[in-house]
Design a protein around this motif. Structure first.
Motif, PDB file in Angstrom:
ATOM      1  N   ALA A  44     -33.360 -57.561 -10.132  1.00 10.91           N
ATOM      2  CA  ALA A  44     -34.417 -56.668  -9.631  1.00 10.91           C
ATOM      3  C   ALA A  44     -34.010 -55.202  -9.780  1.00 10.91           C
ATOM      4  CB  ALA A  44     -34.733 -56.988  -8.170  1.00 10.91           C
ATOM      5  N   GLU A  45     -32.778 -54.880  -9.441  1.00 12.78           N
ATOM      6  CA  GLU A  45     -32.301 -53.499  -9.557  1.00 12.78           C
ATOM      7  C   GLU A  45     -32.181 -53.093 -11.027  1.00 12.78           C
ATOM      8  OE1 GLU A  45     -31.013 -49.699  -8.301  1.00 12.78           O
ATOM      9  OE2 GLU A  45     -32.179 -51.276  -7.366  1.00 12.78           O
ATOM     10  N   TYR A  46     -31.709 -54.017 -11.850  1.00 12.62           N
ATOM     11  CA  TYR A  46     -31.608 -53.756 -13.290  1.00 12.62           C
ATOM     12  C   TYR A  46     -32.984 -53.402 -13.848  1.00 12.62           C
ATOM     13  CZ  TYR A  46     -30.512 -54.370 -18.232  1.00 12.62           C
ATOM     14  OH  TYR A  46     -30.350 -54.165 -19.572  1.00 12.62           O
ATOM     15  N   HIS A  47     -33.972 -54.200 -13.473  1.00 11.43           N
ATOM     16  CA  HIS A  47     -35.341 -53.972 -13.947  1.00 11.43           C
ATOM     17  C   HIS A  47     -35.864 -52.618 -13.455  1.00 11.43           C
ATOM     18  CE1 HIS A  47     -39.304 -54.962 -15.411  1.00 11.43           C
ATOM     19  NE2 HIS A  47     -39.816 -54.755 -14.218  1.00 11.43           N
ATOM     20  N   ARG A  48     -35.597 -52.278 -12.201  1.00 10.84           N
ATOM     21  CA  ARG A  48     -36.081 -51.020 -11.629  1.00 10.84           C
ATOM     22  C   ARG A  48     -35.491 -49.819 -12.384  1.00 10.84           C
ATOM     23  NH1 ARG A  48     -34.694 -46.974  -8.721  1.00 10.84           N
ATOM     24  NH2 ARG A  48     -32.571 -47.689  -8.370  1.00 10.84           N
ATOM     25  N   VAL A  49     -34.198 -49.833 -12.631  1.00  5.96           N
ATOM     26  CA  VAL A  49     -33.534 -48.720 -13.321  1.00  5.96           C
ATOM     27  C   VAL A  49     -34.008 -48.640 -14.773  1.00  5.96           C
ATOM     28  CG1 VAL A  49     -31.299 -47.862 -14.147  1.00  5.96           C
ATOM     29  CG2 VAL A  49     -31.524 -48.715 -11.800  1.00  5.96           C
ATOM     30  N   ASN A  50     -34.105 -49.791 -15.429  1.00  7.55           N
ATOM     31  CA  ASN A  50     -34.528 -49.823 -16.825  1.00  7.55           C
ATOM     32  C   ASN A  50     -35.958 -49.325 -16.984  1.00  7.55           C
ATOM     33  OD1 ASN A  50     -34.145 -50.405 -19.600  1.00  7.55           O
ATOM     34  ND2 ASN A  50     -35.177 -52.362 -19.339  1.00  7.55           N
ATOM     35  N   VAL A  51     -36.853 -49.781 -16.152  1.00  2.42           N
ATOM     36  CA  VAL A  51     -38.254 -49.345 -16.220  1.00  2.42           C
ATOM     37  C   VAL A  51     -38.363 -47.857 -15.910  1.00  2.42           C
ATOM     38  CG1 VAL A  51     -40.508 -49.570 -15.085  1.00  2.42           C
ATOM     39  CG2 VAL A  51     -39.268 -51.614 -15.800  1.00  2.42           C
ATOM     40  N   GLY A  52     -37.591 -47.364 -14.964  1.00  3.76           N
ATOM     41  CA  GLY A  52     -37.612 -45.936 -14.639  1.00  3.76           C
ATOM     42  C   GLY A  52     -37.192 -45.083 -15.817  1.00  3.76           C
ATOM     43  N   TYR A  53     -36.153 -45.503 -16.525  1.00  6.31           N
ATOM     44  CA  TYR A  53     -35.707 -44.748 -17.697  1.00  6.31           C
ATOM     45  C   TYR A  53     -36.767 -44.794 -18.795  1.00  6.31           C
ATOM     46  CZ  TYR A  53     -32.935 -42.964 -21.523  1.00  6.31           C
ATOM     47  OH  TYR A  53     -32.496 -42.207 -22.578  1.00  6.31           O
ATOM     48  N   LYS A  54     -37.330 -45.963 -19.024  1.00 10.65           N
ATOM     49  CA  LYS A  54     -38.373 -46.088 -20.055  1.00 10.65           C
ATOM     50  C   LYS A  54     -39.602 -45.263 -19.694  1.00 10.65           C
ATOM     51  CE  LYS A  54     -37.167 -50.587 -21.933  1.00 10.65           C
ATOM     52  NZ  LYS A  54     -37.609 -51.971 -22.124  1.00 10.65           N
ATOM     53  N   TRP A  55     -39.930 -45.198 -18.416  1.00 19.20           N
ATOM     54  CA  TRP A  55     -41.091 -44.409 -17.999  1.00 19.20           C
ATOM     55  C   TRP A  55     -40.894 -42.943 -18.345  1.00 19.20           C
ATOM     56  CZ3 TRP A  55     -45.909 -44.500 -17.456  1.00 19.20           C
ATOM     57  CH2 TRP A  55     -46.576 -43.421 -16.879  1.00 19.20           C
ATOM     58  N   ASN A  56     -39.689 -42.434 -18.134  1.00 19.35           N
ATOM     59  CA  ASN A  56     -39.426 -41.032 -18.461  1.00 19.35           C
ATOM     60  C   ASN A  56     -39.575 -40.779 -19.956  1.00 19.35           C
ATOM     61  OD1 ASN A  56     -39.004 -40.120 -15.840  1.00 19.35           O
ATOM     62  ND2 ASN A  56     -36.878 -40.761 -15.857  1.00 19.35           N
ATOM     63  N   LYS A  57     -39.253 -41.753 -20.795  1.00 25.73           N
ATOM     64  CA  LYS A  57     -39.486 -41.613 -22.239  1.00 25.73           C
ATOM     65  C   LYS A  57     -40.980 -41.526 -22.516  1.00 25.73           C
ATOM     66  CE  LYS A  57     -37.102 -45.137 -23.851  1.00 25.73           C
ATOM     67  NZ  LYS A  57     -36.367 -46.047 -24.750  1.00 25.73           N
ATOM     68  N   THR A  58     -41.780 -42.252 -21.764  1.00 23.64           N
ATOM     69  CA  THR A  58     -43.234 -42.198 -21.915  1.00 23.64           C
ATOM     70  C   THR A  58     -43.753 -40.812 -21.553  1.00 23.64           C
ATOM     71  OG1 THR A  58     -43.422 -44.551 -21.438  1.00 23.64           O
ATOM     72  CG2 THR A  58     -45.412 -43.234 -21.128  1.00 23.64           C
ATOM     73  N   VAL A  59     -43.236 -40.229 -20.491  1.00 21.55           N
ATOM     74  CA  VAL A  59     -43.644 -38.873 -20.082  1.00 21.55           C
ATOM     75  C   VAL A  59     -43.297 -37.880 -21.188  1.00 21.55           C
ATOM     76  CG1 VAL A  59     -43.271 -37.016 -18.407  1.00 21.55           C
ATOM     77  CG2 VAL A  59     -43.482 -39.385 -17.619  1.00 21.55           C
TER      78      VAL A  59
END
Length: 135
Positions: A44-59
Motif C-alpha cells: 500500500a505504501e509502495y503504491h502511494r509513493v509510486n502514484v504520487g511520483y507519477k502524478w507529479n510527472k503528469t503535472v
C-alpha cells in the motif's frame, strides 16, 4: 494581446521546466524510498509513493501542454476573425487555464483541474471557430 499570450506561453514553459527539474531532483530519492518500502513488503505504501511520483510527472507534462497551446493560439490569433475584445478574452482564458490547472494539479485539487481543463477546451474551440470563420 496575441504577443502577450505567446510570451506567457514561453514563460509558463519555464515554470513547467522548473517543475520537471524539481521532479528529476526527487527521482533518486523516490527510487530509494520505493526500494526500502518494497523490502518491507508494504504494498500500500509502495503504491502511494509510486502514484504520487507519477502524478507529479503528469503535472509537469500538462503544464508544458498548456504552454504549447497558448503559444500556438497566440501565433494564430492574427488570422482569427474576432474582435479585439473577444481576442483578449480568449488570451486571458488560456493564460488562466494554465495557471489554474497547474496549481490544481500540484495540490491534487480536482475542481481546479476541471476548471482549468474546461477553460482550455473552450479556448481551443474558440480558436478553431475563429480560424474557421476567417476562411
Amino acid at each position: 494581446m496575441a504577443t502577450i499570450l505567446v510570451l506567457f506561453g514561453f514563460c509558463w514553459m519555464v515554470v513547467a521546466a522548473i517543475i520537471g527539474v524539481l521532479l528529476a531532483k526527487r527521482h533518486e530519492t523516490s527510487v530509494g524510498q520505493l526500494e526500502e518500502i518494497a523490502a518491507q513488503g508494504n504494498l500500500a505504501e509502495y503504491h502511494r509513493v509510486n502514484v504520487g511520483y507519477k502524478w507529479n510527472k503528469t503535472v509537469h507534462a500538462h503544464s508544458f501542454l498548456f504552454s504549447v497551446v497558448a503559444v500556438c493560439v497566440g501565433l494564430a490569433m492574427a488570422r482569427m476573425n474576432y474582435s479585439e475584445t473577444l481576442s483578449n478574452v480568449l488570451a486571458i482564458a488560456l493564460m488562466l487555464s494554465a495557471v489554474v490547472w497547474t496549481l490544481g494539479g500540484l495540490r491534487s485539487n480536482r475542481p481546479l483541474m476541471v476548471i482549468g481543463d474546461l477553460t482550455l477546451l473552450i479556448g481551443i474551440v474558440m480558436a478553431a471557430v475563429g480560424l474557421a470563420k476567417a476562411l
